[in-house]
Motif scaffolding. Structure first.
Motif, PDB file in Angstrom:
ATOM      1  N   ARG A 171      71.816  32.326   7.930  1.00 37.31           N
ATOM      2  CA  ARG A 171      70.485  32.582   7.433  1.00 37.31           C
ATOM      3  C   ARG A 171      69.420  31.346   8.016  1.00 37.31           C
ATOM      4  O   ARG A 171      69.885  30.366   8.200  1.00 37.31           O
ATOM      5  N   THR A 172      68.205  31.840   7.866  1.00 38.54           N
ATOM      6  CA  THR A 172      67.117  30.918   8.296  1.00 38.54           C
ATOM      7  C   THR A 172      66.308  30.560   7.038  1.00 38.54           C
ATOM      8  O   THR A 172      65.727  31.330   6.385  1.00 38.54           O
ATOM      9  N   THR A 173      66.559  29.231   6.529  1.00 36.53           N
ATOM     10  CA  THR A 173      65.711  28.824   5.509  1.00 36.53           C
ATOM     11  C   THR A 173      64.040  28.513   5.670  1.00 36.53           C
ATOM     12  O   THR A 173      63.884  27.582   6.744  1.00 36.53           O
ATOM     13  N   LEU A 174      63.305  29.452   5.241  1.00 32.29           N
ATOM     14  CA  LEU A 174      61.844  29.073   5.327  1.00 32.29           C
ATOM     15  C   LEU A 174      61.280  27.963   4.608  1.00 32.29           C
ATOM     16  O   LEU A 174      61.582  27.829   3.490  1.00 32.29           O
ATOM     17  N   GLN A 175      60.194  27.305   5.278  1.00 31.78           N
ATOM     18  CA  GLN A 175      59.335  26.167   4.604  1.00 31.78           C
ATOM     19  C   GLN A 175      58.201  26.860   4.563  1.00 31.78           C
ATOM     20  O   GLN A 175      57.647  27.310   5.380  1.00 31.78           O
ATOM     21  N   ASN A 176      57.381  26.143   3.555  1.00 30.88           N
ATOM     22  CA  ASN A 176      56.043  26.383   3.484  1.00 30.88           C
ATOM     23  C   ASN A 176      55.232  25.167   4.226  1.00 30.88           C
ATOM     24  O   ASN A 176      55.774  24.249   4.642  1.00 30.88           O
ATOM     25  N   TYR A 177      53.709  25.600   4.883  1.00 32.80           N
ATOM     26  CA  TYR A 177      53.110  24.648   5.386  1.00 32.80           C
ATOM     27  C   TYR A 177      52.459  23.972   3.957  1.00 32.80           C
ATOM     28  O   TYR A 177      51.903  24.733   3.228  1.00 32.80           O
ATOM     29  N   LEU A 178      51.944  22.831   4.150  1.00 34.60           N
ATOM     30  CA  LEU A 178      51.163  22.215   3.078  1.00 34.60           C
ATOM     31  C   LEU A 178      49.604  22.810   3.082  1.00 34.60           C
ATOM     32  O   LEU A 178      49.120  23.233   4.256  1.00 34.60           O
ATOM     33  N   TYR A 179      49.111  23.074   2.128  1.00 38.92           N
ATOM     34  CA  TYR A 179      47.847  23.548   1.855  1.00 38.92           C
ATOM     35  C   TYR A 179      46.609  23.120   2.579  1.00 38.92           C
ATOM     36  O   TYR A 179      45.679  23.797   2.901  1.00 38.92           O
ATOM     37  N   THR A 180      46.569  21.953   3.058  1.00 37.54           N
ATOM     38  CA  THR A 180      45.738  21.292   3.950  1.00 37.54           C
ATOM     39  C   THR A 180      45.637  21.616   5.453  1.00 37.54           C
ATOM     40  O   THR A 180      44.711  21.542   6.248  1.00 37.54           O
ATOM     41  N   VAL A 181      46.775  22.491   5.892  1.00 35.72           N
ATOM     42  CA  VAL A 181      46.517  22.835   7.351  1.00 35.72           C
ATOM     43  C   VAL A 181      45.527  23.955   7.483  1.00 35.72           C
ATOM     44  O   VAL A 181      45.260  24.894   6.756  1.00 35.72           O
ATOM     45  N   GLU A 182      44.950  23.805   8.812  1.00 36.77           N
ATOM     46  CA  GLU A 182      43.955  24.607   8.882  1.00 36.77           C
ATOM     47  C   GLU A 182      44.488  25.953   9.417  1.00 36.77           C
ATOM     48  O   GLU A 182      45.477  26.483   9.882  1.00 36.77           O
ATOM     49  N   ASN A 183      43.427  26.842   9.060  1.00 32.16           N
ATOM     50  CA  ASN A 183      43.707  28.349   9.319  1.00 32.16           C
ATOM     51  C   ASN A 183      44.077  28.855  10.765  1.00 32.16           C
ATOM     52  O   ASN A 183      44.673  29.816  10.927  1.00 32.16           O
ATOM     53  N   SER A 184      43.134  27.845  11.435  1.00 33.46           N
ATOM     54  CA  SER A 184      43.562  28.352  13.003  1.00 33.46           C
ATOM     55  C   SER A 184      44.753  27.903  13.606  1.00 33.46           C
ATOM     56  O   SER A 184      44.799  28.110  14.848  1.00 33.46           O
ATOM     57  N   ARG A 185      45.436  27.315  12.885  1.00 33.77           N
ATOM     58  CA  ARG A 185      46.939  26.773  13.533  1.00 33.77           C
ATOM     59  C   ARG A 185      47.490  28.134  13.805  1.00 33.77           C
ATOM     60  O   ARG A 185      47.255  29.335  13.179  1.00 33.77           O
ATOM     61  N   ASP A 186      48.441  27.962  14.979  1.00 30.12           N
ATOM     62  CA  ASP A 186      49.119  28.908  15.515  1.00 30.12           C
ATOM     63  C   ASP A 186      50.484  28.991  14.636  1.00 30.12           C
ATOM     64  O   ASP A 186      51.612  28.383  15.039  1.00 30.12           O
ATOM     65  N   PHE A 187      50.592  29.714  13.640  1.00 32.81           N
ATOM     66  CA  PHE A 187      51.851  29.728  12.693  1.00 32.81           C
ATOM     67  C   PHE A 187      52.981  30.453  13.513  1.00 32.81           C
ATOM     68  O   PHE A 187      52.667  31.605  14.218  1.00 32.81           O
ATOM     69  N   ASP A 188      54.264  29.989  13.324  1.00 29.31           N
ATOM     70  CA  ASP A 188      55.313  30.644  13.797  1.00 29.31           C
ATOM     71  C   ASP A 188      55.681  32.062  13.154  1.00 29.31           C
ATOM     72  O   ASP A 188      56.753  32.681  13.555  1.00 29.31           O
ATOM     73  N   CYS A 189      55.228  31.984  11.906  1.00 28.73           N
ATOM     74  CA  CYS A 189      55.874  32.836  10.735  1.00 28.73           C
ATOM     75  C   CYS A 189      54.934  33.126   9.723  1.00 28.73           C
ATOM     76  O   CYS A 189      54.635  32.107   9.330  1.00 28.73           O
ATOM     77  N   PHE A 190      54.658  34.449   9.200  1.00 27.27           N
ATOM     78  CA  PHE A 190      53.888  34.442   7.967  1.00 27.27           C
ATOM     79  C   PHE A 190      54.293  35.883   7.618  1.00 27.27           C
ATOM     80  O   PHE A 190      54.530  36.783   8.367  1.00 27.27           O
ATOM     81  N   VAL A 191      54.177  36.000   6.156  1.00 29.64           N
ATOM     82  CA  VAL A 191      54.454  37.342   5.391  1.00 29.64           C
ATOM     83  C   VAL A 191      53.387  37.475   4.785  1.00 29.64           C
ATOM     84  O   VAL A 191      52.302  36.883   4.326  1.00 29.64           O
ATOM     85  N   VAL A 192      53.140  38.893   4.516  1.00 24.43           N
ATOM     86  CA  VAL A 192      52.006  39.558   3.781  1.00 24.43           C
ATOM     87  C   VAL A 192      52.846  40.112   2.402  1.00 24.43           C
ATOM     88  O   VAL A 192      53.667  40.739   2.352  1.00 24.43           O
ATOM     89  N   GLY A 193      51.917  39.945   1.387  1.00 26.70           N
ATOM     90  CA  GLY A 193      52.278  40.540   0.019  1.00 26.70           C
ATOM     91  C   GLY A 193      51.208  40.884  -0.666  1.00 26.70           C
ATOM     92  O   GLY A 193      49.825  40.256  -0.493  1.00 26.70           O
ATOM     93  N   THR A 194      51.354  41.734  -2.015  1.00 27.72           N
ATOM     94  CA  THR A 194      50.284  41.825  -2.926  1.00 27.72           C
ATOM     95  C   THR A 194      50.446  40.971  -4.279  1.00 27.72           C
ATOM     96  O   THR A 194      51.708  41.058  -4.516  1.00 27.72           O
ATOM     97  N   VAL A 195      49.467  40.515  -4.638  1.00 30.27           N
ATOM     98  CA  VAL A 195      49.664  39.891  -5.960  1.00 30.27           C
ATOM     99  C   VAL A 195      50.241  40.536  -7.225  1.00 30.27           C
ATOM    100  O   VAL A 195      49.638  41.853  -7.384  1.00 30.27           O
ATOM    101  N   VAL A 196      51.093  40.190  -7.794  1.00 28.86           N
ATOM    102  CA  VAL A 196      51.808  40.931  -9.050  1.00 28.86           C
ATOM    103  C   VAL A 196      51.644  40.012 -10.140  1.00 28.86           C
ATOM    104  O   VAL A 196      51.386  40.579 -11.302  1.00 28.86           O
ATOM    105  N   SER A 197      51.332  38.644 -10.080  1.00 29.60           N
ATOM    106  CA  SER A 197      51.196  37.916 -11.331  1.00 29.60           C
ATOM    107  C   SER A 197      50.504  36.440 -10.740  1.00 29.60           C
ATOM    108  O   SER A 197      50.861  36.031  -9.735  1.00 29.60           O
TER     109      SER A 197
END
Length: 247
Positions: A171-197
């Motif tokens: 398995r591959t353990t995914l880690q978060n980026y710190l909130y201060t990272v710029e949106n323009s960064r070339d992220f190697d992975c991102f997921v999309v979801g809808t807010v439930v709470s």
């Protein structure tokens, strides 16, 4: 006037560094200000260490020592306590974080060794601007969190570069980026979801999303906080720490 002061500082430091009779520092000596810190390092470092440090590019030289010599300065000079003379010196310049203090000390030392002006005002302004930016980001995050509604779509950038077989499995353990990272960064992975709470706990902003798209995360068998990352699964993130993109 500024140029005159710079010349005087260089002359003073040049005079100090030409001396062979450094004063005998008592054990566990803590410098009282930046000038004293530079004199101390000049006397305590070997010529070989000073030459090696001096000959490196400034940014590399300071960064390489952040967790070694820098940590020794922060801990040994009690910068975390923030009550002694050198801490008060930096606080009078608007610098409160020990990491910033040790970086300024090492940067200034490197510049003096290379016969360059310290430019203390410019150094302190850089760190003050950095923390002002962090404060503004925190305010914006708080505002965005309050505006979130159930069903809103958010993206969560993640990284699995250091997570392959992290737990001894495939398995591959995914880690978060710190909130201060710029949106323009070339992220190697991102997921999309809808807010439930959403749930605010003191200074933490927890958001739970239901994953709707993981196609942009191609790591093998990804997991996050020990849970499978796949469409339909829930994921909790903390906007006070973790990077999220709200469009």
């Amino acid at each position: 006037m500024k140029n005159i002061i710079t010349i005087i500082l260089l002359f003073v430091f040049g005079t100090v560094f030409s001396q062979n009779d450094c004063k005998d520092y008592k054990e566990n000596y803590i410098p009282k200000n930046l000038n004293d810190a530079i004199e101390y390092l000049t006397c305590e470092w070997s010529e070989a260490d000073k030459t090696e440090f001096k000959n490196k590019e400034e940014g590399d030289a300071v960064t390489e020592l952040h967790f070694g010599t820098g940590m020794g300065i922060r801990n040994g000079w009690e910068l975390w306590k923030g009550k002694n003379r050198i801490s008060r010196f930096f606080k009078s310049k608007g610098i409160s974080h020990p990491d910033d203090m040790s970086s300024i000390i090492l940067t200034s030392f490197h510049r003096v060794l290379n016969n360059k002006p310290i430019e203390l005002d410019e150094q302190t302004e850089y760190y003050k601007s950095y923390w002002d930016g962090i404060k503004n980001q925190s305010k914006n995050l708080k505002k965005k969190f309050k505006e979130l509604e159930i069903g809103d779509v958010i993206k969560v950038p993640l990284s699995g570069e250091t997570g392959w077989r992290y737990d001894g499995t495939d398995r591959t353990t995914l880690q978060n980026y710190l909130y201060t990272v710029e949106n323009s960064r070339d992220f190697d992975c991102f997921v999309v979801g809808t807010v439930v709470s959403t749930n605010k706990k003191r200074k933490n902003y927890f958001v739970t999303i239901k994953l709707t798209n993981v196609d942009n995360c191609e790591y093998k068998n990804p997991i996050y906080n020990e849970k499978e990352v796949s469409v339909g699964k829930l994921m909790e993130i903390n906007m006070a720490i973790d990077k999220v993109i709200i469009e």
